[in-house]
Scaffold this active site. Structure first.
Site, mmCIF file in Angstrom:
data_model
loop_
_atom_site.group_PDB
_atom_site.id
_atom_site.type_symbol
_atom_site.label_atom_id
_atom_site.label_comp_id
_atom_site.label_asym_id
_atom_site.label_seq_id
_atom_site.Cartn_x
_atom_site.Cartn_y
_atom_site.Cartn_z
ATOM 1 N N GLN A 74 0.837 -1.208 0.000
ATOM 2 C CA GLN A 74 0.000 0.000 0.000
ATOM 3 C C GLN A 74 0.872 1.259 0.000
ATOM 4 O OE1 GLN A 74 -3.202 0.838 -0.303
ATOM 5 N NE2 GLN A 74 -3.843 -1.271 -0.677
ATOM 6 N N SER A 75 1.853 1.302 -0.878
ATOM 7 C CA SER A 75 2.785 2.431 -0.911
ATOM 8 C C SER A 75 2.129 3.724 -1.429
ATOM 9 C CB SER A 75 3.961 2.059 -1.822
ATOM 10 O OG SER A 75 4.712 3.202 -2.148
ATOM 11 N N ASN A 76 2.218 4.757 -0.609
ATOM 12 C CA ASN A 76 1.750 6.085 -1.053
ATOM 13 C C ASN A 76 2.694 6.654 -2.104
ATOM 14 O OD1 ASN A 76 -0.479 6.577 0.917
ATOM 15 N ND2 ASN A 76 1.192 6.271 2.376
#
Ligand code: PLP
Length: 340
Positions: A74-76
């Site tokens: 879930q990398s921003n």
């Protein structure tokens, strides 16, 4: 002389300056201010927009036709790189931990919507080394296909990326002058270290020019990334070098680097009670949206420091809200709605 960034390659991606909002009083009586870097505008906002302005400027100047980067599931950072690629007409490839889910949510959903190609490695959430190796081999494949990839390491934490936070530090000082305040401390969430290095580079440049500066305190939320690697002081000094020769006297020492790692809990991306409480605290007081992996833990550190008496009564303290809201809408991302 002013600190200027005009000589550097830069793509216009972020809505700047971001607001500096007055927050509530903290335990012990210090005044909180919130720097709204969650509202940088690019693809849902967050701190990476600032780094990507310089990284993408560099990519375009070097003739790149695609961007390759890497991150946790879930990398921003990956989501915002996808948005940058959409805006600049560059193909984007994201190397992610974990397996392809049956339903895309949160940052993955947005990254896909922005047109990026997601490459799931099956790697454990924070096996950063494994992810970087996968990113390198994908970069080689894309080069062989003639796609001229520009590779961005985890979190965009190179000296070029860190320039974005040197800009942010100077922006903050100007906002302090406007508001007539001189905060003692700037606190923010740190993971791959580039935000930290950039802030320290900006701070060193400002000190060299005789400006009054706050201390910078990082709340570390990832083991094995910012704890010892990369060397934040070294990265900050490389960033100062890029800022220009006239800053020769500016330098960052190990003593300037403060990373408080007490608020991580069990590990990266594993929620903590204090983090969830901080999410509720911020939502209930300012309508600020924090997340369980980054900004919630970051604010839990600031609130914890306030409770320990770190900030003098009547002093001003800044929390840089680095973003992260899309993860609230991914599995396991919703904070507990009450403390019980
Ligand atoms: C919301 C959020 N806050 C803070 C950070 C930490 O920034 P850095 O990687 O520059 O330390 C990240 C990095 O991914 C992030 O996504």
């Amino acid at each position: 002389m002013q600190v200027v960034f005009d000589h550097l390659e830069r793509a216009s991606l972020a809505t700047l300056p971001t607001a500096l909002e007055l927050g509530p009083l903290l335990d012990g009586g210090a005044q909180l201010w919130v720097k709204r870097d969650d509202l940088t505008g690019l693809g849902g906002g967050g701190n990476k927009a600032r780094k990507l302005e310089f990284l993408c400027g560099d990519a375009l100047a070097s003739g790149a036709r695609s961007l390759v980067t890497v991150g946790a599931g879930q990398s921003n950072h990956c989501r915002m790189t996808a948005a940058a690629g959409a805006k600049l007409g560059l193909e984007v490839h994201l190397v992610l931990s974990g397996d392809q889910p049956s339903v895309l949510t949160g940052n993955q959903l947005l990254s896909t919507l922005f047109g990026a190609q997601l490459h799931f490695t099956g790697a454990e959430e924070s096996h950063w080394g494994e992810l970087e190796i996968a990113r390198e081999s994908l970069t080689a494949e894309l080069s062989a296909e003639g796609l001229s990839p520009y590779a961005i390491p985890i979190g965009g934490s190179t000296s070029v990326g860190a320039l974005g936070y040197a800009v942010a530090f100077i922006e903050l000082l100007d906002q302090f002058d406007e508001a007539g305040i001189a905060p003692s401390t700037v606190v923010f969430t740190s993971s791959s270290g580039g935000t930290h290095a950039g802030l320290l580079a900006g701070r060193a440049a400002a000190v060299a020019q005789g400006r009054v500066v706050p201390n910078v305190v990082a709340i570390g939320v990832a083991t094995g990334v910012n704890i010892g690697w990369p060397d934040v002081a070294e990265l900050a000094n490389e960033t100062v070098m890029l800022m220009g020769k006239h800053l020769e006297s500016a330098s960052v020492s190990e003593r300037d680097v403060e990373v408080d790692t007490r608020w991580i809990g069990e590990d990266y991306a594993i929620p903590t009670d204090a983090g969830d409480e901080a999410i509720r605290w911020a939502a209930g007081r300012g309508g600020w949206i924090l997340d369980r992996t980054y900004s919630g833990k970051g604010l839990s550190g600031l609130l914890g420091l306030a409770a320990e008496g770190r900030f003098a009564e009547d002093s001003d303290v800044v929390f840089i809200h680095t973003g992260g809201w899309p993860a609230l809408f991914a599995p396991g991302g919703a904070p507990l709605l009450s403390g019980s």
